[in-house]
Design an enzyme around this catalytic site. Structure first.
Site, PDB file in Angstrom:
ATOM      1  N   CYS A  58      12.657   6.184-112.095  1.00 26.26           N
ATOM      2  CA  CYS A  58      12.708   5.811-113.584  1.00 26.26           C
ATOM      3  C   CYS A  58      13.468   6.527-114.372  1.00 26.26           C
ATOM      4  CB  CYS A  58      11.384   5.771-114.143  1.00 26.26           C
ATOM      5  SG  CYS A  58       9.698   5.078-112.878  1.00 26.26           S
ATOM      6  N   ARG A 103       0.694  -0.899-129.815  1.00 29.26           N
ATOM      7  CA  ARG A 103       0.473   0.448-130.166  1.00 29.26           C
ATOM      8  C   ARG A 103       1.746   1.280-130.502  1.00 29.26           C
ATOM      9  NH1 ARG A 103      -2.031   2.352-125.494  1.00 29.26           N
ATOM     10  NH2 ARG A 103      -3.885   1.460-126.357  1.00 29.26           N
ATOM     11  N   CYS A 156      -6.809   8.402-122.092  1.00 27.67           N
ATOM     12  CA  CYS A 156      -6.088   8.037-121.056  1.00 27.67           C
ATOM     13  C   CYS A 156      -5.358   8.929-120.394  1.00 27.67           C
ATOM     14  CB  CYS A 156      -4.782   6.974-121.580  1.00 27.67           C
ATOM     15  SG  CYS A 156      -3.839   6.332-120.312  1.00 27.67           S
ATOM     16  N   CYS A 186      12.406   9.048-117.230  1.00 22.69           N
ATOM     17  CA  CYS A 186      10.900   9.874-116.932  1.00 22.69           C
ATOM     18  C   CYS A 186      11.435  11.174-116.701  1.00 22.69           C
ATOM     19  CB  CYS A 186      10.171   9.088-115.853  1.00 22.69           C
ATOM     20  SG  CYS A 186       8.742  10.084-115.770  1.00 22.69           S
ATOM     21  N   CYS A 208      -3.303  -3.246-120.332  1.00 23.30           N
ATOM     22  CA  CYS A 208      -2.509  -2.521-121.537  1.00 23.30           C
ATOM     23  C   CYS A 208      -0.995  -2.468-120.706  1.00 23.30           C
ATOM     24  CB  CYS A 208      -3.016  -1.009-121.619  1.00 23.30           C
ATOM     25  SG  CYS A 208      -1.619  -0.028-122.559  1.00 23.30           S
ATOM     26  N   CYS A 224       7.186  13.398-109.322  1.00 21.90           N
ATOM     27  CA  CYS A 224       6.927  11.823-108.575  1.00 21.90           C
ATOM     28  C   CYS A 224       8.374  11.505-107.852  1.00 21.90           C
ATOM     29  CB  CYS A 224       6.791  10.974-109.930  1.00 21.90           C
ATOM     30  SG  CYS A 224       6.597   9.203-109.599  1.00 21.90           S
ATOM     31  N   CYS A 242      -9.285   4.970-119.731  1.00 18.08           N
ATOM     32  CA  CYS A 242      -7.906   4.358-119.388  1.00 18.08           C
ATOM     33  C   CYS A 242      -7.373   5.111-118.459  1.00 18.08           C
ATOM     34  CB  CYS A 242      -6.952   4.044-120.579  1.00 18.08           C
ATOM     35  SG  CYS A 242      -5.561   3.317-120.353  1.00 18.08           S
TER      36      CYS A 242
HETATM   37  N1  SAM Z   1       3.345   6.947-113.048  1.00 17.77           N
HETATM   38  C1  SAM Z   1       2.837   6.064-113.608  1.00 17.77           C
HETATM   39  C2  SAM Z   1       3.814   4.725-113.708  1.00 17.77           C
HETATM   40  O1  SAM Z   1       4.854   4.873-113.917  1.00 17.77           O
HETATM   41  O2  SAM Z   1       3.300   3.612-114.026  1.00 17.77           O
HETATM   42  C3  SAM Z   1       2.028   6.479-114.950  1.00 17.77           C
HETATM   43  C4  SAM Z   1       2.802   7.240-116.069  1.00 17.77           C
HETATM   44  S1  SAM Z   1       4.322   6.756-116.576  1.00 17.77           S
HETATM   45  C5  SAM Z   1       4.942   8.336-117.345  1.00 17.77           C
HETATM   46  C6  SAM Z   1       3.739   5.756-117.853  1.00 17.77           C
HETATM   47  C7  SAM Z   1       4.764   5.118-118.952  1.00 17.77           C
HETATM   48  O3  SAM Z   1       5.325   5.918-119.554  1.00 17.77           O
HETATM   49  C8  SAM Z   1       5.988   4.563-118.116  1.00 17.77           C
HETATM   50  O4  SAM Z   1       5.859   3.261-117.818  1.00 17.77           O
HETATM   51  C9  SAM Z   1       6.750   4.460-119.289  1.00 17.77           C
HETATM   52  O5  SAM Z   1       6.795   3.205-120.117  1.00 17.77           O
HETATM   53  C10 SAM Z   1       6.106   5.657-120.220  1.00 17.77           C
HETATM   54  N2  SAM Z   1       7.468   6.785-120.556  1.00 17.77           N
HETATM   55  C11 SAM Z   1       7.636   7.641-119.768  1.00 17.77           C
HETATM   56  N3  SAM Z   1       8.510   8.462-119.988  1.00 17.77           N
HETATM   57  C12 SAM Z   1       8.901   8.215-121.253  1.00 17.77           C
HETATM   58  C13 SAM Z   1       9.903   8.659-122.068  1.00 17.77           C
HETATM   59  N4  SAM Z   1      10.707   9.615-121.967  1.00 17.77           N
HETATM   60  N5  SAM Z   1       9.981   8.069-123.174  1.00 17.77           N
HETATM   61  C14 SAM Z   1       9.351   6.963-123.509  1.00 17.77           C
HETATM   62  N6  SAM Z   1       8.239   6.347-122.727  1.00 17.77           N
HETATM   63  C15 SAM Z   1       8.424   7.121-121.409  1.00 17.77           C
HETATM   64  C1  DTB Z   2       2.801   4.249-122.827  1.00 18.12           C
HETATM   65  O1  DTB Z   2       3.089   3.406-122.917  1.00 18.12           O
HETATM   66  N1  DTB Z   2       3.112   5.561-122.993  1.00 18.12           N
HETATM   67  C2  DTB Z   2       2.628   6.683-122.748  1.00 18.12           C
HETATM   68  C3  DTB Z   2       1.574   5.939-122.042  1.00 18.12           C
HETATM   69  N2  DTB Z   2       1.673   4.479-121.880  1.00 18.12           N
HETATM   70  C4  DTB Z   2       1.188   6.370-120.621  1.00 18.12           C
HETATM   71  C5  DTB Z   2       3.247   7.422-122.063  1.00 18.12           C
HETATM   72  C6  DTB Z   2       4.485   8.080-123.048  1.00 18.12           C
HETATM   73  C7  DTB Z   2       5.185   9.122-122.295  1.00 18.12           C
HETATM   74  C8  DTB Z   2       6.300   9.725-122.938  1.00 18.12           C
HETATM   75  C9  DTB Z   2       6.976  10.754-122.235  1.00 18.12           C
HETATM   76  C10 DTB Z   2       6.139  11.928-121.741  1.00 18.12           C
HETATM   77  O2  DTB Z   2       5.230  12.454-122.604  1.00 18.12           O
HETATM   78  O3  DTB Z   2       6.418  12.362-120.503  1.00 18.12           O
HETATM   79 FE1  SF4 Z   3       6.955   8.403-111.772  1.00 15.90          FE
HETATM   80 FE2  SF4 Z   3       7.778   8.747-114.213  1.00 15.90          FE
HETATM   81 FE3  SF4 Z   3       8.540   6.454-112.827  1.00 15.90          FE
HETATM   82 FE4  SF4 Z   3       5.719   6.832-113.686  1.00 15.90          FE
HETATM   83  S1  SF4 Z   3       7.464   6.556-114.927  1.00 15.90           S
HETATM   84  S2  SF4 Z   3       6.608   6.263-111.783  1.00 15.90           S
HETATM   85  S3  SF4 Z   3       5.645   9.095-113.333  1.00 15.90           S
HETATM   86  S4  SF4 Z   3       9.171   8.614-112.570  1.00 15.90           S
END
Ligand code: SAM
Ligand code: DTB
Ligand code: SF4
Length: 345
Positions: free
Chosen positions: A64, A268, A104, A67, A196, A60, A136
């Site tokens: 973030c 959630r 989802c 992430c 959501c 990506c 979702c």
């Molecule tokens: N790329 C899309 C976005 O950013 O909207 C969708 C996927 S993103 C991984 C969805 C959500 O997962 C993020 O907004 C964040 O709140 C959560 N998330 C990602 N990495 C995480 C982590 N290491 N621990 C907890 N929540 C995480």
């Molecule tokens: C949300 O609030 N938490 C989920 C879902 N929406 C997409 C994602 C959590 C991701 C945790 C880190 C991972 O497994 O990559």
């Molecule tokens: Fe990309 Fe992760 Fe940010 Fe979603 S949360 S936009 S997958 S870097």
């Protein structure tokens, strides 16, 4: 201040001071108050079971800081192009068989583009919807037109988190703005898709940041139908890898405050359950959580599997919530496939 217990229309005019007064209550008092709101507005003992699948993983372009899928950080997450329809439908069937009612699909995209991959995601949405699951997606930013296409394909809900407060946002993400996030949420709402949106705690934010995020969520023109509260899962290679894990009391405070502010919303208990005991999770349910992600993986990190969660439900006397129940009084989601919740009656 209007008491959440005496209003039938959810308030969208909470002040920061009112939210502070709730958030900083002695924790047991906070749990009792949230439990009362929960009992009045939700079917107590009922918990929604959702399952996640990463349909496009890693690589990506965003930054973030939490992430593991951001291309710029060196994590162990393998990059994978968009999965085939067949693989996705198999995973959805497995989730359904495991007792999940919402599926989802997540993509490591900055935003949806009008290309063949999006067309394929729309087909996946159709397929999962036809299986009788609430479908979702979380695909990054969407414009009005894309949200409309998702709706037409049968999308039930769209996840797009605020993640943190506007003030803290730039410490976590610099490649898009808070305004961008709110815009996507508005586009999803306009298309008549269930919203959501929630956030993460444990990013290094202050209590004031958490309160400010809850302030934005609870003062949206309509509350999100679901609010995920994630505990950061620190992943090696990301800038937040060394963050200490949040204590369960912080999760409880967030959940309870969200429950009181947004009585008709599904709250959630999201990322972070893998590290929690059943007793700790029970406190979260008591504090108003009524939805979980179940299945061995979240998107890329481990999560309790169906069997563990089934055992927990039996132990705690919880029942899985049926599909397509009315999530709130907001009136967006209407489906007579199952009786409405006691809360909405
Ligand atoms: N790329 C899309 C976005 O950013 O909207 C969708 C996927 S993103 C991984 C969805 C959500 O997962 C993020 O907004 C964040 O709140 C959560 N998330 C990602 N990495 C995480 C982590 N290491 N621990 C907890 N929540 C995480
Ligand atoms: C949300 O609030 N938490 C989920 C879902 N929406 C997409 C994602 C959590 C991701 C945790 C880190 C991972 O497994 O990559
Ligand atoms: Fe990309 Fe992760 Fe940010 Fe979603 S949360 S936009 S997958 S870097």
């Amino acid at each position: 201040m209007t008491d959440a217990l005496t209003t039938s229309t959810p308030r969208t005019d909470w002040t920061l001071d009112e939210i502070r007064a709730i958030y900083y209550k002695p924790v047991l008092e906070l749990i009792v108050e949230a439990a009362q709101v929960h009992k009045q507005f939700q079917a107590t003992g009922e918990v929604q079971v959702c399952t996640l699948l990463s349909v496009k993983t890693g690589g990506c372009p965003e930054d973030c800081a939490y992430c593991p899928q951001a291309a710029r950080y060196h994590t162990d997450v393998p990059v994978h192009k968009l999965l085939s329809n067949e693989v996705v439908l198999q995973a959805a069937q497995k989730a359904k068989d495991g007792g999940s009612t919402r599926f989802c699909m997540g993509a490591a995209w900055r935003e949806v583009r009008d290309n063949r991959d999006f067309d394929r995601v729309l087909e996946m949405v159709e397929g999962v919807n036809e299986m009788g699951l609430e479908v979702c997606c979380t695909l990054g930013m969407v414009n009005e037109y894309q949200a409309e296409r998702l709706k037409q394909a049968g999308l039930f809900a769209y996840n797009h988190n605020l993640d943190t407060s506007e003030e803290n946002y730039n410490n976590i993400i610099t490649t898009r703005t808070y305004g961008d996030r709110l815009n996507t949420i508005e586009n999803v709402r306009k298309a008549g898709i269930s919203v959501c949106s929630g956030g993460i705690i444990g990013l290094g934010e202050t209590n004031e940041d958490r309160i400010a995020m809850l302030h934005v969520l609870s003062n949206l023109p309509q509350h999100p139908e679901s609010v995920p509260v994630n505990a950061l899962v620190p992943v090696e290679g990301t800038p937040l890898a060394e963050q200490p894990r949040v204590s369960v009391w912080e999760m409880i405070r967030m959940i309870a405050t969200a429950r009181i502010l947004m009585p008709q919303t599904m709250v959630r208990l999201s990322a972070g359950r893998q590290e929690m005991t059943v007793t700790e999770q029970a406190l979260c349910f008591l504090a108003g959580a009524n939805s979980i992600f179940s299945g061995e993986k979240l998107l890329t990190t481990p999560n309790p599997g169906f069997a563990d969660d089934q055992a927990m439900f039996e132990l705690l006397g919880l029942t899985p919530r049926k599909s397509f129940k009315t999530e709130s009084s907001c009136g967006v989601i209407k489906d007579a496939a199952a009786p409405v919740t006691a809360a909405a009656e």
